[in-house]
Motif scaffolding. Structure first.
Motif, PDB file in Angstrom:
ATOM      1  N   PRO A 115      20.304 -21.101 -79.572  1.00 51.87           N
ATOM      2  CA  PRO A 115      19.592 -22.370 -79.395  1.00 51.87           C
ATOM      3  C   PRO A 115      19.662 -22.880 -77.961  1.00 51.87           C
ATOM      4  O   PRO A 115      20.696 -22.821 -77.305  1.00 51.87           O
ATOM      5  N   MET A 116      18.518 -23.359 -77.478  1.00 50.06           N
ATOM      6  CA  MET A 116      18.429 -24.051 -76.205  1.00 50.06           C
ATOM      7  C   MET A 116      17.429 -25.188 -76.373  1.00 50.06           C
ATOM      8  O   MET A 116      16.579 -25.151 -77.263  1.00 50.06           O
ATOM      9  N   THR A 117      17.521 -26.185 -75.525  1.00 53.53           N
ATOM     10  CA  THR A 117      16.585 -27.296 -75.591  1.00 53.53           C
ATOM     11  C   THR A 117      15.178 -26.784 -75.294  1.00 53.53           C
ATOM     12  O   THR A 117      14.947 -26.194 -74.237  1.00 53.53           O
TER      13      THR A 117
ATOM     14  N   GLU B 230      21.989 -28.673 -64.544  1.00 51.37           N
ATOM     15  CA  GLU B 230      21.519 -29.294 -65.787  1.00 51.37           C
ATOM     16  C   GLU B 230      20.781 -28.292 -66.662  1.00 51.37           C
ATOM     17  O   GLU B 230      20.795 -28.394 -67.892  1.00 51.37           O
ATOM     18  N   TYR B 231      20.161 -27.301 -66.035  1.00 53.71           N
ATOM     19  CA  TYR B 231      19.445 -26.267 -66.784  1.00 53.71           C
ATOM     20  C   TYR B 231      20.417 -25.285 -67.423  1.00 53.71           C
ATOM     21  O   TYR B 231      20.110 -24.655 -68.438  1.00 53.71           O
TER      22      TYR B 231
ATOM     23  N   GLY C 204      13.649 -24.406 -80.759  1.00 47.05           N
ATOM     24  CA  GLY C 204      14.693 -24.242 -79.761  1.00 47.05           C
ATOM     25  C   GLY C 204      15.329 -22.869 -79.724  1.00 47.05           C
ATOM     26  O   GLY C 204      16.158 -22.597 -78.855  1.00 47.05           O
ATOM     27  N   HIS C 205      14.945 -21.979 -80.644  1.00 46.45           N
ATOM     28  CA  HIS C 205      15.542 -20.641 -80.620  1.00 46.45           C
ATOM     29  C   HIS C 205      14.975 -19.870 -79.434  1.00 46.45           C
ATOM     30  O   HIS C 205      13.755 -19.786 -79.255  1.00 46.45           O
ATOM     31  N   HIS C 206      15.875 -19.317 -78.629  1.00 40.10           N
ATOM     32  CA  HIS C 206      15.486 -18.606 -77.415  1.00 40.10           C
ATOM     33  C   HIS C 206      16.062 -17.202 -77.404  1.00 40.10           C
ATOM     34  O   HIS C 206      17.139 -16.951 -77.955  1.00 40.10           O
TER      35      HIS C 206
ATOM     36  N   GLU D 136      23.267 -25.932 -68.876  1.00 38.88           N
ATOM     37  CA  GLU D 136      24.108 -26.483 -69.934  1.00 38.88           C
ATOM     38  C   GLU D 136      23.972 -25.709 -71.239  1.00 38.88           C
ATOM     39  O   GLU D 136      24.963 -25.435 -71.925  1.00 38.88           O
ATOM     40  N   ASP D 137      22.745 -25.382 -71.624  1.00 43.67           N
ATOM     41  CA  ASP D 137      22.528 -24.606 -72.842  1.00 43.67           C
ATOM     42  C   ASP D 137      22.799 -23.122 -72.617  1.00 43.67           C
ATOM     43  O   ASP D 137      23.391 -22.450 -73.466  1.00 43.67           O
ATOM     44  N   LEU D 138      22.383 -22.598 -71.463  1.00 46.69           N
ATOM     45  CA  LEU D 138      22.428 -21.159 -71.227  1.00 46.69           C
ATOM     46  C   LEU D 138      23.866 -20.641 -71.174  1.00 46.69           C
ATOM     47  O   LEU D 138      24.159 -19.547 -71.665  1.00 46.69           O
TER      48      LEU D 138
ATOM     49  N   LYS E 282      26.289 -21.477 -72.851  1.00 43.61           N
ATOM     50  CA  LYS E 282      26.848 -21.350 -74.193  1.00 43.61           C
ATOM     51  C   LYS E 282      26.537 -19.986 -74.808  1.00 43.61           C
ATOM     52  O   LYS E 282      27.167 -19.576 -75.775  1.00 43.61           O
TER      53      LYS E 282
END
Length: 202
Positions: free
Chosen positions: A164-166, A83-84, A174-176, A86-88, A90
Motif C-alpha cells: 500500500p501507498m498513498t 515526504e514521498y 492504493g495498492h502499488h 514515507e510510504d515507499l 515501508k
C-alpha cells in the motif's frame, strides 16, 4: 517497437512557454486518470514553476520523439523528497542515491504504439550517465495501471515489491507495485528481495 523504427528521443527542461501544452496534456483522460493533476494555468504554474526556477530539486523534462514533443518525464533523487518516501520505505530499503522517474505520453494519438518502453529505455540509459552516483532507479506504480508497469517491464525493469501507498488518485485502492533496475555491472539486489538497496553477497 514492432513494425516501426525506434524514434530518436531527446529532452530538455520544461520551460514556461511549454505550460499551455502541458495543461492540454494533463487534461487528457488517459493522463488525468493516473496523474490526477489540476490542469488550469494557475495550477501548472504553481506546481511546475518552482522546479523550473530551481527552487525545488529534480527535473521536469519535456520529451521529444524525432523532434516532436510527446510527453513529460520527472526525474529526481528519491531522498530529495522525504515526504514521498514515507510510504515507499515501508516496502523496501532505498539506496542513498537511488533515482526515480514519473512519466506520461501526453498525445493520445501516440499512446499504445510502443513509445513508452522505448522512451523509458532511453531515459534509463541517460540517467546512468547524468546521475553517476545512482546505483539504481526505483519506480512505484499503481498496480491498476497495467499499461504503465508493463512499459517498465518492457524497458528492462523488474518488480521487487508491492504494497500500500498513498494513491495519486483517490479512486484507487492504493495498492502499488515497485519496479527497479540496477546500474549495469553493479547488481545490488535480486528480484523480490525485501532488503533492496543492501549489497548482496558476492
Amino acid at each position: 517497437m514492432t513494425g516501426a523504427s525506434v524514434p530518436e528521443f531527446t529532452w530538455r527542461r520544461l520551460a514556461a512557454t511549454n505550460f499551455p501544452m502541458l495543461c492540454g496534456w494533463l487534461a487528457q483522460p488517459h493522463v488525468r486518470r493516473w496523474w490526477n493533476h489540476e490542469f488550469t494555468p494557475e495550477a501548472v504554474e504553481r506546481d511546475f514553476g518552482a522546479c523550473l526556477r530551481g527552487e525545488e530539486p529534480g527535473e521536469d523534462l519535456l520529451i521529444f520523439a524525432d523532434a516532436e514533443p510527446i510527453g513529460l518525464i520527472q526525474r529526481c533523487r528519491l531522498h530529495d523528497f522525504p515526504e514521498y518516501l514515507e510510504d515507499l520505505v515501508k516496502l523496501i530499503t532505498i539506496p542513498a542515491e537511488a533515482a526515480s522517474l514519473d512519466y506520461f505520453i501526453g498525445d493520445p494519438e501516440r499512446v499504445g504504439r510502443g513509445l513508452g518502453p522505448a522512451m523509458l529505455r532511453a531515459m534509463i540509459a541517460a540517467t546512468w550517465l547524468e546521475y553517476p552516483l545512482a546505483d539504481s532507479i526505483i519506480i512505484p506504480v499503481a498496480a491498476a495501471n497495467r499499461p504503465s508497469w508493463r512499459a517498465l517491464e518492457k524497458a528492462g525493469m523488474r518488480r521487487i515489491a508491492q504494497g500500500p501507498m498513498t494513491p495519486d488518485n483517490p479512486v484507487d485502492d492504493g495498492h502499488h507495485y515497485v519496479y527497479a533496475i540496477d546500474r549495469p555491472g553493479r547488481r545490488i539486489a535480486g528480484p523480490g528481495r525485501p532488503d533492496y538497496g543492501i549489497p548482496a553477497p558476492i
